[in-house]
Design a protein around this motif. Structure first.
Motif, PDB file in Angstrom:
ATOM      1  N   ASN A 154      29.018  57.184 -29.196  1.00  0.00           N
ATOM      2  CA  ASN A 154      30.232  57.336 -30.002  1.00  0.00           C
ATOM      3  C   ASN A 154      30.783  55.998 -30.495  1.00  0.00           C
ATOM      4  OD1 ASN A 154      31.040  56.654 -27.316  1.00  0.00           O
ATOM      5  ND2 ASN A 154      33.111  57.407 -27.735  1.00  0.00           N
ATOM      6  N   VAL A 155      30.393  54.899 -29.843  1.00  0.00           N
ATOM      7  CA  VAL A 155      30.847  53.583 -30.296  1.00  0.00           C
ATOM      8  C   VAL A 155      29.988  53.087 -31.449  1.00  0.00           C
ATOM      9  CG1 VAL A 155      31.246  51.187 -29.598  1.00  0.00           C
ATOM     10  CG2 VAL A 155      31.677  53.028 -27.986  1.00  0.00           C
ATOM     11  N   ARG A 156      28.759  53.538 -31.496  1.00  0.00           N
ATOM     12  CA  ARG A 156      27.820  53.044 -32.513  1.00  0.00           C
ATOM     13  C   ARG A 156      27.907  53.823 -33.816  1.00  0.00           C
ATOM     14  NH1 ARG A 156      22.132  51.615 -29.596  1.00  0.00           N
ATOM     15  NH2 ARG A 156      22.050  50.118 -31.316  1.00  0.00           N
ATOM     16  N   GLN A 157      28.717  54.869 -33.828  1.00  0.00           N
ATOM     17  CA  GLN A 157      28.826  55.701 -35.032  1.00  0.00           C
ATOM     18  C   GLN A 157      30.288  56.037 -35.318  1.00  0.00           C
ATOM     19  OE1 GLN A 157      26.498  59.179 -34.157  1.00  0.00           O
ATOM     20  NE2 GLN A 157      24.612  58.040 -33.786  1.00  0.00           N
ATOM     21  N   GLY A 158      30.675  55.951 -36.567  1.00  0.00           N
ATOM     22  CA  GLY A 158      31.984  56.447 -36.986  1.00  0.00           C
ATOM     23  C   GLY A 158      33.168  55.554 -36.711  1.00  0.00           C
ATOM     24  N   GLN A 159      32.929  54.303 -36.265  1.00  0.00           N
ATOM     25  CA  GLN A 159      34.051  53.391 -35.989  1.00  0.00           C
ATOM     26  C   GLN A 159      34.177  52.363 -37.117  1.00  0.00           C
ATOM     27  OE1 GLN A 159      35.684  54.412 -33.411  1.00  0.00           O
ATOM     28  NE2 GLN A 159      34.044  55.742 -32.684  1.00  0.00           N
ATOM     29  N   THR A 160      35.394  51.987 -37.444  1.00  0.00           N
ATOM     30  CA  THR A 160      35.598  50.918 -38.422  1.00  0.00           C
ATOM     31  C   THR A 160      35.366  49.576 -37.735  1.00  0.00           C
ATOM     32  OG1 THR A 160      37.955  50.587 -37.943  1.00  0.00           O
ATOM     33  CG2 THR A 160      37.379  52.321 -39.531  1.00  0.00           C
ATOM     34  N   ASP A 161      35.199  48.527 -38.525  1.00  0.00           N
ATOM     35  CA  ASP A 161      34.985  47.219 -37.913  1.00  0.00           C
ATOM     36  C   ASP A 161      36.234  46.751 -37.152  1.00  0.00           C
ATOM     37  OD1 ASP A 161      36.541  46.623 -40.136  1.00  0.00           O
ATOM     38  OD2 ASP A 161      35.391  44.871 -40.737  1.00  0.00           O
ATOM     39  N   GLN A 162      37.424  47.168 -37.606  1.00  0.00           N
ATOM     40  CA  GLN A 162      38.644  46.788 -36.888  1.00  0.00           C
ATOM     41  C   GLN A 162      38.737  47.499 -35.544  1.00  0.00           C
ATOM     42  OE1 GLN A 162      41.503  47.414 -40.244  1.00  0.00           O
ATOM     43  NE2 GLN A 162      42.222  45.380 -39.697  1.00  0.00           N
ATOM     44  N   GLU A 163      38.335  48.773 -35.506  1.00  0.00           N
ATOM     45  CA  GLU A 163      38.313  49.499 -34.229  1.00  0.00           C
ATOM     46  C   GLU A 163      37.312  48.861 -33.277  1.00  0.00           C
ATOM     47  OE1 GLU A 163      39.491  54.050 -35.591  1.00  0.00           O
ATOM     48  OE2 GLU A 163      37.445  53.328 -35.902  1.00  0.00           O
ATOM     49  N   LEU A 164      36.154  48.491 -33.801  1.00  0.00           N
ATOM     50  CA  LEU A 164      35.146  47.831 -32.980  1.00  0.00           C
ATOM     51  C   LEU A 164      35.627  46.456 -32.539  1.00  0.00           C
ATOM     52  CD1 LEU A 164      31.893  48.768 -34.945  1.00  0.00           C
ATOM     53  CD2 LEU A 164      32.600  49.619 -32.700  1.00  0.00           C
ATOM     54  N   GLY A 165      36.342  45.759 -33.421  1.00  0.00           N
ATOM     55  CA  GLY A 165      36.873  44.451 -33.060  1.00  0.00           C
ATOM     56  C   GLY A 165      37.822  44.544 -31.879  1.00  0.00           C
ATOM     57  N   PHE A 166      38.678  45.561 -31.903  1.00  0.00           N
ATOM     58  CA  PHE A 166      39.632  45.711 -30.800  1.00  0.00           C
ATOM     59  C   PHE A 166      38.920  46.054 -29.503  1.00  0.00           C
ATOM     60  CE2 PHE A 166      42.487  47.876 -27.944  1.00  0.00           C
ATOM     61  CZ  PHE A 166      43.637  47.099 -28.009  1.00  0.00           C
ATOM     62  N   VAL A 167      38.040  47.067 -29.550  1.00  0.00           N
ATOM     63  CA  VAL A 167      37.428  47.538 -28.309  1.00  0.00           C
ATOM     64  C   VAL A 167      36.436  46.520 -27.741  1.00  0.00           C
ATOM     65  CG1 VAL A 167      35.510  48.816 -29.359  1.00  0.00           C
ATOM     66  CG2 VAL A 167      36.468  49.574 -27.188  1.00  0.00           C
ATOM     67  N   LEU A 168      35.727  45.802 -28.604  1.00  0.00           N
ATOM     68  CA  LEU A 168      34.825  44.757 -28.113  1.00  0.00           C
ATOM     69  C   LEU A 168      35.616  43.577 -27.562  1.00  0.00           C
ATOM     70  CD1 LEU A 168      31.987  44.781 -30.793  1.00  0.00           C
ATOM     71  CD2 LEU A 168      31.700  45.127 -28.334  1.00  0.00           C
ATOM     72  N   GLY A 169      36.676  43.196 -28.272  1.00  0.00           N
ATOM     73  CA  GLY A 169      37.521  42.108 -27.770  1.00  0.00           C
ATOM     74  C   GLY A 169      38.106  42.451 -26.416  1.00  0.00           C
ATOM     75  N   LYS A 170      38.555  43.698 -26.275  1.00  0.00           N
ATOM     76  CA  LYS A 170      39.169  44.118 -25.015  1.00  0.00           C
ATOM     77  C   LYS A 170      38.147  44.140 -23.884  1.00  0.00           C
ATOM     78  CE  LYS A 170      42.298  47.516 -23.007  1.00  0.00           C
ATOM     79  NZ  LYS A 170      43.356  48.508 -23.295  1.00  0.00           N
ATOM     80  N   SER A 171      36.985  44.734 -24.130  1.00  0.00           N
ATOM     81  CA  SER A 171      35.992  44.848 -23.059  1.00  0.00           C
ATOM     82  C   SER A 171      35.376  43.498 -22.704  1.00  0.00           C
ATOM     83  CB  SER A 171      34.895  45.842 -23.461  1.00  0.00           C
ATOM     84  OG  SER A 171      34.246  45.446 -24.653  1.00  0.00           O
ATOM     85  N   LEU A 172      35.155  42.647 -23.697  1.00  0.00           N
ATOM     86  CA  LEU A 172      34.525  41.355 -23.417  1.00  0.00           C
ATOM     87  C   LEU A 172      35.480  40.378 -22.737  1.00  0.00           C
ATOM     88  CD1 LEU A 172      32.198  40.713 -26.494  1.00  0.00           C
ATOM     89  CD2 LEU A 172      31.746  41.927 -24.356  1.00  0.00           C
ATOM     90  N   THR A 173      36.768  40.719 -22.715  1.00  0.00           N
ATOM     91  CA  THR A 173      37.734  39.910 -21.970  1.00  0.00           C
ATOM     92  C   THR A 173      37.329  39.823 -20.495  1.00  0.00           C
ATOM     93  OG1 THR A 173      39.563  40.464 -23.442  1.00  0.00           O
ATOM     94  CG2 THR A 173      40.164  39.777 -21.219  1.00  0.00           C
ATOM     95  N   TYR A 174      36.678  40.870 -20.018  1.00  0.00           N
ATOM     96  CA  TYR A 174      36.290  40.910 -18.603  1.00  0.00           C
ATOM     97  C   TYR A 174      35.065  40.035 -18.306  1.00  0.00           C
ATOM     98  CZ  TYR A 174      39.846  44.415 -18.149  1.00  0.00           C
ATOM     99  OH  TYR A 174      41.078  45.035 -18.147  1.00  0.00           O
ATOM    100  N   PHE A 175      34.569  39.343 -19.329  1.00  0.00           N
ATOM    101  CA  PHE A 175      33.465  38.403 -19.123  1.00  0.00           C
ATOM    102  C   PHE A 175      33.943  36.960 -19.155  1.00  0.00           C
ATOM    103  CE2 PHE A 175      31.519  42.358 -20.058  1.00  0.00           C
ATOM    104  CZ  PHE A 175      30.337  42.356 -19.332  1.00  0.00           C
ATOM    105  N   HIS A 176      35.242  36.775 -19.259  1.00  0.00           N
ATOM    106  CA  HIS A 176      35.794  35.436 -19.035  1.00  0.00           C
ATOM    107  C   HIS A 176      35.605  35.117 -17.557  1.00  0.00           C
ATOM    108  CE1 HIS A 176      38.806  32.306 -18.276  1.00  0.00           C
ATOM    109  NE2 HIS A 176      38.764  32.053 -19.573  1.00  0.00           N
ATOM    110  N   ASN A 177      35.338  33.851 -17.240  1.00  0.00           N
ATOM    111  CA  ASN A 177      35.061  33.468 -15.846  1.00  0.00           C
ATOM    112  C   ASN A 177      36.104  33.993 -14.863  1.00  0.00           C
ATOM    113  OD1 ASN A 177      32.803  32.105 -16.659  1.00  0.00           O
ATOM    114  ND2 ASN A 177      33.712  30.066 -16.564  1.00  0.00           N
ATOM    115  N   LEU A 178      37.382  33.947 -15.245  1.00  0.00           N
ATOM    116  CA  LEU A 178      38.453  34.329 -14.321  1.00  0.00           C
ATOM    117  C   LEU A 178      38.563  35.844 -14.140  1.00  0.00           C
ATOM    118  CD1 LEU A 178      41.317  31.806 -15.149  1.00  0.00           C
ATOM    119  CD2 LEU A 178      39.333  31.550 -13.656  1.00  0.00           C
ATOM    120  N   HIS A 179      37.773  36.593 -14.916  1.00  0.00           N
ATOM    121  CA  HIS A 179      37.826  38.060 -14.834  1.00  0.00           C
ATOM    122  C   HIS A 179      36.497  38.680 -14.406  1.00  0.00           C
ATOM    123  CE1 HIS A 179      40.913  37.488 -18.345  1.00  0.00           C
ATOM    124  NE2 HIS A 179      41.457  37.239 -17.167  1.00  0.00           N
ATOM    125  N   LEU A 180      35.452  37.885 -14.300  1.00  0.00           N
ATOM    126  CA  LEU A 180      34.109  38.428 -14.068  1.00  0.00           C
ATOM    127  C   LEU A 180      34.003  39.279 -12.808  1.00  0.00           C
ATOM    128  CD1 LEU A 180      31.378  35.830 -15.080  1.00  0.00           C
ATOM    129  CD2 LEU A 180      31.425  38.264 -15.616  1.00  0.00           C
TER     130      LEU A 180
END
Length: 361
Positions: A189-215
């Motif tokens: 569902n993430v790979r289909q039907g999402q706008t680039d802004q929706e993907l920007g938000f959800v990727l930004g949010k999820s990848l926050t957990y790959f910052h060293n202080l959140h890993l």
């Protein structure tokens, strides 16, 4: 709050608009539900000829359902229709301007040190436990929209190494997989039907957990994190009360593992634990996780490039699963924080730094 309001009015009367804005930002932190503060901020931004700040204020008012016809028109006139692909590559660390003010970074340093020392021992799952193989990894150079936004997000956030993404058809949205190192599972569902802004938000949010202080959050659930924190303190403060964990064989093994970390890491952990103990406060990891989600929403806002879009995604999170953060925040709390952060010096300054601020013609 009353004295700050009077001070803001005095500064505005004297045309000291920057000082008035500072007062308004403080008032927003104290009274985030007072719509007048957002509208006053918009007026002051216009007085400063700061079109970007004024536009953000109009976007927030629209999100809150409080915009008048002119404010909504201002928002619509300048609203971007896509992510800021032309954002400059940062030359400095952008994270200092993204962290929630309530996030205790010292706790993050404690867990990052533990992760470096014994992270391999903490990982309890493998790809096969998620029904995946190495060939399930999505090529980071794939031309699809998801990976285009992913590359943009990794660049702006300076995530190195870049997190790996794995296609997992049965996964709803994006999910953090408790592997070593952690990876992101990507549902159809993430790979289909999402706008680039929706993907920007959800990727930004999820990848926050790959910052060293959140890993460590991506690797371990709350219960494990609490045990790890207790063990880190117990290692250096033998008198520290850990309750029933004292008799737990696994906890004793954990103490041995922490004690056996390389000297440099062990010394670093001792320093961070010492600093935390000096504060005389008991760690509240539930609150820490909540604050990390607020940080993650700040990142999502930056990457989707529109406060209204970010707010709408947050409103829909409960029933439209694109990413479920490991925290326990109410939707209202997330929206209030987003509105205040959007008008902060940190966010508006970051927009200017990255060259994505709206400029007057």
């Amino acid at each position: 709050a009353k004295s700050l309001q009077i001070l803001a009015e005095m500064y505005e009367a004297d045309e000291q608009y920057e000082e008035a804005v500072r007062c308004k930002r403080r008032l927003l932190e104290i009274e985030p539900g007072n719509v007048d503060h957002y509208r006053d901020s918009k007026r002051l931004m216009f007085a400063l000829k700061d079109l970007d700040g004024a536009w953000v204020a109009c976007a927030v008012l629209t999100l809150l359902g409080q915009a008048n016809e002119k404010e909504e028109a201002t928002y619509n006139q300048h609203a971007p229709k896509q992510i800021a692909e032309d954002a400059l590559t940062p030359t400095t660390n952008v994270w200092a301007q993204l962290f929630s003010k309530g996030e205790e970074l010292l706790i993050g340093h404690i867990f990052w040190t533990i992760y470096q020392g014994i992270g391999v021992q903490l990982a309890t799952k493998e790809l096969k436990d998620y029904g995946l193989k190495k060939k399930s990894q999505i090529d980071p150079n794939e031309k699809e929209l998801l990976m285009h936004v992913y590359r943009h997000t990794v660049r702006v956030l300076a995530l190195n190494p870049a997190p790996e993404l794995y296609h997992s058809p049965k996964t709803p949205g994006l999910q953090l997989a408790e592997l070593m190192p952690p990876v992101v599972l990507v549902g159809d569902n993430v790979r289909q039907g999402q706008t680039d802004q929706e993907l920007g938000f959800v990727l930004g949010k999820s990848l926050t957990y790959f910052h060293n202080l959140h890993l460590a959050v991506a690797l371990s659930p709350l219960e494990t994190l609490e045990t790890l924190f207790n063990a880190a303190v117990k290692l250096f403060v033998p008198s520290y009360d850990v309750g029933a964990l004292e008799q737990n064989a696994g906890f004793q093994e954990l103490l041995v593992a922490l004690g056996g970390m390389p000297p440099q890491l062990r010394q670093g952990l001792q320093r961070y634990v010492g600093e935390y103990i000096e504060r005389g406060q008991k760690a509240n990891l539930t609150r820490w996780l909540n604050q990390i989600e607020l940080t993650a929403n700040h990142v999502g806002l930056l990457m989707c490039n529109d406060p209204l879009v970010a707010g709408q995604i947050i409103k829909n999170e409960a029933h439209r699963t694109l990413f479920q953060a490991p925290s326990r925040l109410a939707t209202r709390d997330k929206l209030v924080d987003l509105a205040v952060y959007a008008l902060s010096e940190e966010y508006l300054g970051l927009r200017k730094t990255l060259g994505i601020a709206i400029e007057a013609a």
